[in-house]
Design an enzyme around this catalytic site. Sequence first.
Site, PDB file in Angstrom:
ATOM      1  N   CYS A 165      -3.222  10.894   0.869  1.00 48.94           N
ATOM      2  CA  CYS A 165      -2.753   9.671   0.602  1.00 48.94           C
ATOM      3  C   CYS A 165      -1.298   9.758   0.068  1.00 48.94           C
ATOM      4  O   CYS A 165      -0.419   9.276   0.641  1.00 48.94           O
ATOM      5  CB  CYS A 165      -3.556   8.896  -0.573  1.00 48.94           C
ATOM      6  SG  CYS A 165      -5.025   8.140   0.243  1.00 48.94           S
ATOM      7  N   LYS A 221       0.826  -1.091   0.013  1.00 54.19           N
ATOM      8  CA  LYS A 221      -0.066  -0.119  -0.030  1.00 54.19           C
ATOM      9  C   LYS A 221       0.901   1.366   0.085  1.00 54.19           C
ATOM     10  O   LYS A 221       0.511   2.158  -0.775  1.00 54.19           O
ATOM     11  CB  LYS A 221      -0.882  -0.059   1.298  1.00 54.19           C
ATOM     12  CG  LYS A 221      -1.698   1.286   1.368  1.00 54.19           C
ATOM     13  CD  LYS A 221      -2.760   1.608   0.406  1.00 54.19           C
ATOM     14  CE  LYS A 221      -2.989   2.877   0.544  1.00 54.19           C
ATOM     15  NZ  LYS A 221      -4.139   3.173  -0.453  1.00 54.19           N
TER      16      LYS A 221
HETATM   17  N1  LIG Z   1     -10.270   7.784   2.015  1.00 53.39           N
HETATM   18  C1  LIG Z   1      -9.343   7.281   1.095  1.00 53.39           C
HETATM   19  O1  LIG Z   1      -9.334   7.656   0.046  1.00 53.39           O
HETATM   20  C2  LIG Z   1      -8.355   6.169   1.596  1.00 53.39           C
HETATM   21  C3  LIG Z   1      -8.014   5.435   0.659  1.00 53.39           C
HETATM   22  C4  LIG Z   1      -7.125   4.241   1.056  1.00 53.39           C
HETATM   23  C5  LIG Z   1      -6.856   4.175   2.298  1.00 53.39           C
HETATM   24  N2  LIG Z   1      -7.254   5.006   3.181  1.00 53.39           N
HETATM   25  C6  LIG Z   1      -6.790   4.673   4.676  1.00 53.39           C
HETATM   26  O2  LIG Z   1      -7.943   4.044   5.505  1.00 53.39           O
HETATM   27  C7  LIG Z   1      -8.022   4.602   6.697  1.00 53.39           C
HETATM   28  C8  LIG Z   1      -9.250   5.159   7.178  1.00 53.39           C
HETATM   29  O3  LIG Z   1      -9.515   6.441   6.182  1.00 53.39           O
HETATM   30  P1  LIG Z   1     -10.632   7.091   6.035  1.00 53.39           P
HETATM   31  O4  LIG Z   1     -10.613   8.167   4.916  1.00 53.39           O
HETATM   32  O5  LIG Z   1     -11.978   6.311   6.018  1.00 53.39           O
HETATM   33  O6  LIG Z   1     -10.782   8.025   7.557  1.00 53.39           O
HETATM   34  P2  LIG Z   1     -12.003   8.899   8.218  1.00 53.39           P
HETATM   35  O7  LIG Z   1     -11.166   9.899   9.010  1.00 53.39           O
HETATM   36  O8  LIG Z   1     -12.900   9.381   6.747  1.00 53.39           O
HETATM   37  O9  LIG Z   1     -12.971   8.076   9.014  1.00 53.39           O
HETATM   38  C9  LIG Z   1     -12.255   7.250  10.206  1.00 53.39           C
HETATM   39  C10 LIG Z   1     -13.582   6.994  11.318  1.00 53.39           C
HETATM   40  O10 LIG Z   1     -12.813   6.185  12.416  1.00 53.39           O
HETATM   41  C11 LIG Z   1     -13.318   6.801  13.404  1.00 53.39           C
HETATM   42  N3  LIG Z   1     -12.806   6.341  14.532  1.00 53.39           N
HETATM   43  C12 LIG Z   1     -11.496   6.816  15.103  1.00 53.39           C
HETATM   44  N4  LIG Z   1     -11.183   5.809  16.228  1.00 53.39           N
HETATM   45  C13 LIG Z   1     -12.078   4.964  16.317  1.00 53.39           C
HETATM   46  C14 LIG Z   1     -12.193   3.889  17.042  1.00 53.39           C
HETATM   47  N5  LIG Z   1     -11.150   3.519  18.027  1.00 53.39           N
HETATM   48  N6  LIG Z   1     -13.239   2.904  17.027  1.00 53.39           N
HETATM   49  C15 LIG Z   1     -14.230   3.199  15.841  1.00 53.39           C
HETATM   50  N7  LIG Z   1     -14.301   4.333  15.125  1.00 53.39           N
HETATM   51  C16 LIG Z   1     -12.802   5.080  15.161  1.00 53.39           C
HETATM   52  C17 LIG Z   1     -13.728   8.262  13.448  1.00 53.39           C
HETATM   53  O11 LIG Z   1     -14.416   8.647  13.919  1.00 53.39           O
HETATM   54  C18 LIG Z   1     -14.034   8.320  11.696  1.00 53.39           C
HETATM   55  O12 LIG Z   1     -15.127   8.445  11.563  1.00 53.39           O
HETATM   56  C19 LIG Z   1      -6.716   5.376   6.961  1.00 53.39           C
HETATM   57  O13 LIG Z   1      -5.802   4.805   7.390  1.00 53.39           O
HETATM   58  C20 LIG Z   1      -6.542   6.051   5.567  1.00 53.39           C
HETATM   59  O14 LIG Z   1      -5.135   6.281   5.270  1.00 53.39           O
HETATM   60  C21 LIG Z   1      -8.092   6.134   2.858  1.00 53.39           C
END
Ligand SMILES: NC(=O)c1ccc[n+]([C@@H]2O[C@H](COP(=O)([O-])OP(=O)(O)OC[C@H]3O[C@@H](n4cnc5c(N)ncnc54)[C@H](O)[C@@H]3O)[C@@H](O)[C@H]2O)c1
Length: 396
Positions: free
Chosen positions: A250, A196
Amino acid sequence: MGLGYIGLPTAIIAAKNGVEVIGVDINPSVVEKTNRGELHIVEPGLGDMLADVIKTGQLRASTTPEVADAYFMVVPTPFKGDHEPDISYIESATRMVLPLLKKGDLYVIESTSPVGTTDKMRELIYTERPELEGAIDIAYCPERVLPGNVIYELVHNDRVIGGQDEKATDAAVAFYAQFVKGTLHRTNSRTAELCKLTENSSRDVQIAFANTLSLICDKADINVWELIELANKHPRVNILLPSSGVGGHCIAVDPYFITADFPQESRLIAEARRMNNYKALWCAEKILHTITKFRQAEGRNPVVALMGLAFKPNIDDLRESPAVEIVMEVTTENIGAELLISEPYVSEYRNLKLTDYREAYERADIVATLTAHSQFKELAYNNDKMILDFAGVWKK
Ligand SMILES: NC(=O)c1ccc[n+]([C@@H]2O[C@H](COP(=O)([O-])OP(=O)(O)OC[C@H]3O[C@@H](n4cnc5c(N)ncnc54)[C@H](O)[C@@H]3O)[C@@H](O)[C@H]2O)c1
């Protein structure tokens, strides 16, 4: 665990495919909204699907986890200090499910993570629940969807699935096979973690090469767009396009997860990161220099259009945006010139006064393109203006 940009669509699509899903988020307003069938993120087409799975009861949201057969960590992994990865959200989400784990469960991390995170969570799980040692299938499976096209990509993209052992990989593959039509590639967790990070670092390095060419061409008075188009006529060359820098959460973030852990070995990746950060600063300096030149030549202050704030074309996402950085830099430094800032995808941003892009372009003496939005491409290139086409809107 985590109902954000990635966790929520994953929960909805799994539910749509017959999996009973409990979506957990520590943010109560996310949970309430989700349970009302309302989407708290912007994602085309997903709203109807959410309403549907909430209505059938296939998905429900909660602020606390419940006993399940499989647990997925889809929480943020930002950085802290000097660009060091912060895996505390994964750890705290893991601690929340720890008391619920039972023999035969599947535990998967989807969050973008530094190499060795899955090993660390295995250690945590078995230290706290030693009676379960070896009885939980632990795996890492990163997400690579493009926001805006999530419904399609979440199902059709290939996935890399790395278990802590073959049995864990089998269990994770069997889970994702319920809704993923892309190929599920098997590996170990450390390779999947680095995979990744490698994908986004590769993009960063390639963009840094294009941005380097843009600086060389500027000094050598060569059109960089023409240069790249010609170089790409070589059957084995495929150079990307320069821009005002690299943004988003990202490509501008993930390479640091490699450089923090492997500083000696990843100097090229670190240099690419520096280059792409520097490009924004360079653009800001170029704008300020052009303002001074205009003033000297014309004896008056220019009107300057700064076009675009989003980190890439045709979206409203301003996170880590180099365009925002350039605007802030010019706004702070600028003395005299009238600045017209345009971003067709947002109606307001901080305390900036935004101007319609057509009006800004029309009135400006100096035009700097910071994001190559499609709307800008419809504006006729005007030779009477001083145009700094950093984003490659006209490629002239
Ligand atoms: N958004 C993208 O395009 C993308 C693409 C690939 C990978 N990622 C990765 O995926 C992961 C999540 O990203 P995202 O964009 O969905 O983040 P985001 O911030 O949109 O959502 C994360 C959620 O997790 C919740 N959270 C935090 N701690 C928690 C806990 N202990 N228990 C339950 N919920 C909890 C937060 O309240 C939030 O709503 C990250 O590591 C990111 O780097 C994101």
